[in-house]
Design an enzyme around this catalytic site. Structure first.
Site, PDB file in Angstrom:
ATOM      1  N   ASN A   9       0.867  -1.183   0.000  1.00 22.99           N
ATOM      2  CA  ASN A   9       0.000   0.000   0.000  1.00 22.99           C
ATOM      3  C   ASN A   9       0.900   1.227   0.000  1.00 22.99           C
ATOM      4  O   ASN A   9       1.522   1.530   1.014  1.00 22.99           O
ATOM      5  CB  ASN A   9      -0.892  -0.046   1.257  1.00 22.99           C
ATOM      6  CG  ASN A   9      -1.677   1.242   1.472  1.00 22.99           C
ATOM      7  OD1 ASN A   9      -1.750   2.100   0.584  1.00 22.99           O
ATOM      8  ND2 ASN A   9      -2.269   1.385   2.658  1.00 22.99           N
ATOM      9  N   TRP A  10       0.969   1.894  -1.138  1.00 23.30           N
ATOM     10  CA  TRP A  10       1.913   3.001  -1.284  1.00 23.30           C
ATOM     11  C   TRP A  10       1.383   4.294  -0.658  1.00 23.30           C
ATOM     12  O   TRP A  10       2.076   5.297  -0.623  1.00 23.30           O
ATOM     13  CB  TRP A  10       2.278   3.211  -2.753  1.00 23.30           C
ATOM     14  CG  TRP A  10       3.004   2.032  -3.363  1.00 23.30           C
ATOM     15  CD1 TRP A  10       3.450   0.916  -2.702  1.00 23.30           C
ATOM     16  CD2 TRP A  10       3.366   1.843  -4.747  1.00 23.30           C
ATOM     17  NE1 TRP A  10       4.074   0.060  -3.581  1.00 23.30           N
ATOM     18  CE2 TRP A  10       4.038   0.591  -4.843  1.00 23.30           C
ATOM     19  CE3 TRP A  10       3.189   2.598  -5.915  1.00 23.30           C
ATOM     20  CZ2 TRP A  10       4.529   0.099  -6.055  1.00 23.30           C
ATOM     21  CZ3 TRP A  10       3.677   2.109  -7.116  1.00 23.30           C
ATOM     22  CH2 TRP A  10       4.336   0.875  -7.187  1.00 23.30           C
ATOM     23  N   LYS A  11       0.149   4.282  -0.203  1.00 23.48           N
ATOM     24  CA  LYS A  11      -0.472   5.462   0.423  1.00 23.48           C
ATOM     25  C   LYS A  11      -0.273   6.695  -0.469  1.00 23.48           C
ATOM     26  O   LYS A  11      -0.305   6.572  -1.681  1.00 23.48           O
ATOM     27  CB  LYS A  11       0.076   5.635   1.840  1.00 23.48           C
ATOM     28  CG  LYS A  11      -0.079   4.351   2.672  1.00 23.48           C
ATOM     29  CD  LYS A  11       0.150   4.522   4.141  1.00 23.48           C
ATOM     30  CE  LYS A  11      -0.108   3.193   4.847  1.00 23.48           C
ATOM     31  NZ  LYS A  11       0.075   3.260   6.286  1.00 23.48           N
ATOM     32  N   HIS A  96      -9.524   1.176   5.008  1.00 23.81           N
ATOM     33  CA  HIS A  96      -8.221   1.289   5.684  1.00 23.81           C
ATOM     34  C   HIS A  96      -8.378   2.196   6.910  1.00 23.81           C
ATOM     35  O   HIS A  96      -9.146   3.151   6.887  1.00 23.81           O
ATOM     36  CB  HIS A  96      -7.178   1.857   4.717  1.00 23.81           C
ATOM     37  CG  HIS A  96      -5.791   1.824   5.287  1.00 23.81           C
ATOM     38  ND1 HIS A  96      -5.346   2.765   6.180  1.00 23.81           N
ATOM     39  CD2 HIS A  96      -4.783   0.938   5.113  1.00 23.81           C
ATOM     40  CE1 HIS A  96      -4.098   2.454   6.530  1.00 23.81           C
ATOM     41  NE2 HIS A  96      -3.733   1.359   5.891  1.00 23.81           N
ATOM     42  N   GLU A  98      -6.679   4.499   8.082  1.00 25.45           N
ATOM     43  CA  GLU A  98      -6.464   5.943   7.844  1.00 25.45           C
ATOM     44  C   GLU A  98      -7.717   6.580   7.247  1.00 25.45           C
ATOM     45  O   GLU A  98      -8.041   7.730   7.542  1.00 25.45           O
ATOM     46  CB  GLU A  98      -5.228   6.140   6.949  1.00 25.45           C
ATOM     47  CG  GLU A  98      -3.948   5.895   7.736  1.00 25.45           C
ATOM     48  CD  GLU A  98      -2.757   5.420   6.913  1.00 25.45           C
ATOM     49  OE1 GLU A  98      -2.776   5.533   5.675  1.00 25.45           O
ATOM     50  OE2 GLU A  98      -1.794   4.923   7.538  1.00 25.45           O
ATOM     51  N   GLU A 168      -5.380  -5.186  10.564  1.00 32.22           N
ATOM     52  CA  GLU A 168      -4.336  -4.196  10.812  1.00 32.22           C
ATOM     53  C   GLU A 168      -4.606  -3.483  12.132  1.00 32.22           C
ATOM     54  O   GLU A 168      -5.391  -2.517  12.160  1.00 32.22           O
ATOM     55  CB  GLU A 168      -4.309  -3.165   9.687  1.00 32.22           C
ATOM     56  CG  GLU A 168      -4.045  -3.754   8.324  1.00 32.22           C
ATOM     57  CD  GLU A 168      -3.536  -2.708   7.351  1.00 32.22           C
ATOM     58  OE1 GLU A 168      -2.401  -2.845   6.897  1.00 32.22           O
ATOM     59  OE2 GLU A 168      -4.270  -1.742   7.083  1.00 32.22           O
ATOM     60  N   GLY A 174       2.585   1.985  10.860  1.00 36.63           N
ATOM     61  CA  GLY A 174       3.530   3.087  10.709  1.00 36.63           C
ATOM     62  C   GLY A 174       4.242   3.445  11.998  1.00 36.63           C
ATOM     63  O   GLY A 174       4.880   4.492  12.103  1.00 36.63           O
ATOM     64  N   SER A 214       3.495  -2.473  10.258  1.00 34.62           N
ATOM     65  CA  SER A 214       4.959  -2.543  10.426  1.00 34.62           C
ATOM     66  C   SER A 214       5.556  -3.892  10.021  1.00 34.62           C
ATOM     67  O   SER A 214       6.474  -4.385  10.666  1.00 34.62           O
ATOM     68  CB  SER A 214       5.348  -2.167  11.858  1.00 34.62           C
ATOM     69  OG  SER A 214       4.918  -0.852  12.153  1.00 34.62           O
ATOM     70  N   GLY A 235       2.757  -1.196   4.317  1.00 34.37           N
ATOM     71  CA  GLY A 235       2.801   0.231   3.996  1.00 34.37           C
ATOM     72  C   GLY A 235       4.222   0.673   3.729  1.00 34.37           C
ATOM     73  O   GLY A 235       4.789   0.411   2.661  1.00 34.37           O
ATOM     74  N   GLY A 236       4.836   1.313   4.712  1.00 34.52           N
ATOM     75  CA  GLY A 236       6.161   1.923   4.566  1.00 34.52           C
ATOM     76  C   GLY A 236       7.190   1.058   3.852  1.00 34.52           C
ATOM     77  O   GLY A 236       7.894   1.528   2.946  1.00 34.52           O
TER      78      GLY A 236
HETATM   79  P1  PGA Z   1       2.876   0.082   7.700  1.00 35.43           P
HETATM   80  O1  PGA Z   1       1.406   0.318   7.115  1.00 35.43           O
HETATM   81  O2  PGA Z   1       3.402  -1.180   7.060  1.00 35.43           O
HETATM   82  O3  PGA Z   1       3.656   1.301   7.279  1.00 35.43           O
HETATM   83  O4  PGA Z   1       2.753  -0.053   9.172  1.00 35.43           O
HETATM   84  C1  PGA Z   1       0.511  -0.754   6.935  1.00 35.43           C
HETATM   85  C2  PGA Z   1      -0.779  -0.250   6.334  1.00 35.43           C
HETATM   86  O5  PGA Z   1      -1.206   0.861   6.665  1.00 35.43           O
HETATM   87  O6  PGA Z   1      -1.414  -0.945   5.503  1.00 35.43           O
END
Ligand code: PGA
Length: 257
Positions: A9-11, A96, A98, A168, A174, A214, A235-236
């Site tokens: 997930n490149w956000k 998600h 966020e 998640e 993050g 993470s 994500g990251g």
């Molecule tokens: P993260 O994000 O790997 O940076 O913790 C995961 C996500 O939000 O899907």
């Protein structure tokens, strides 16, 4: 058997040019691989056409990060499932944390978006998970069950296995704080138990449940070795080709490949 499924997930990172470069790096590195693991990426809307085109015929699938529940209309700034389908996107993240926390998405709007995915033939990746306060209050199972009831409870048994569920925990996203493999497995077993209670047995057996929060190259294999962890939503660490490839390698190790 459920094949492991790793999605990046490149956000809100990587415009069309950078996204194309990362897709190209993944395509090169994964070309001709023994595909024991399913792989996908979720770039921002504006980068979807470039990435879809770059990854054509590679087996790497492309997901959007969000969609609107309606197919068209006066919804300034929104994108519909039908538009995503036209661009060649196969999957879409829905709900998600966020989106839920920063953009006011509710269980009800998430359910409508899952419905919109089905109307356009997009495969939803439904995100669920509790906050730190909810975990500290011992409510994690109740929260996730409520989110599942709302988003999937009204679907038919034939539809549910095409949904990927991503567990998640919000406190792990993050933050560099990963759930331990046992904490994650525990919740994944709860989610699979929910599927077992609601639907015929084949649904719980075949529906994939990813862990997210993470995930890195150095913890991917031990997480995905857990019996109910069928992949990762990353994500990251997915913004860097090498790190993302290490996670895919971890998934292959965990599947015995
Ligand atoms: P993260 O994000 O790997 O940076 O913790 C995961 C996500 O939000 O899907």
């Amino acid at each position: 058997m459920r094949r492991k499924f790793v999605v990046g997930n490149w956000k809100m990172h990587k415009g069309p040019q950078e996204a194309d470069a990362l897709a190209e790096a993944l395509k090169k590195a994964l070309a001709g691989r023994d595909a024991t693991v399913d792989v996908g990426v979720a770039p921002p809307f504006v980068s979807l056409p470039a990435v879809v085109s770059r990854l054509k015929h590679t087996g790497i699938v492309v997901a959007a990060q969000n969609l609107h529940a309606e197919q068209q209309g006066a919804y300034t700034g929104e994108v519909s499932s039908e538009m995503l389908r036209q661009v060649g996107v196969a999957y879409c993240l829905v709900g998600h944390s966020e989106r839920r926390q920063l953009f006011g998405e509710t269980d009800a709007s998430v359910a409508r978006k899952v419905g919109a995915c089905f109307r356009s033939g997009l495969l939803p990746i439904l995100c669920v998970g509790e906050t730190l306060a909810e975990r500290e209050a011992g409510q994690e199972a109740a929260v996730v069950t409520r989110q599942l009831d709302a988003a999937l409870g009204a679907l038919g048994a034939d539809q549910v296995p095409s949904v990927t569920i991503a567990y998640e925990p919000v406190w792990a996203i993050g933050t560099g704080k990963t759930a331990t493999p046992l904490q994650a497995q525990d919740m994944h077993a709860t989610i699979r138990g929910w599927l077992e209670a609601k639907f015929p047995a084949f649904v719980a057996k075949s529906t994939r449940i990813q862990y997210g929060g993470s995930v890195k190259g150095n913890n991917a294999a031990e997480l995905m070795r857990m019996p109910d962890i069928d992949g990762a939503l990353v994500g990251g660490a997915s913004l860097n080709a090498e790190e993302f490839l290490a996670i895919i390698a971890g998934a292959a190790t965990a599947s015995g490949g």
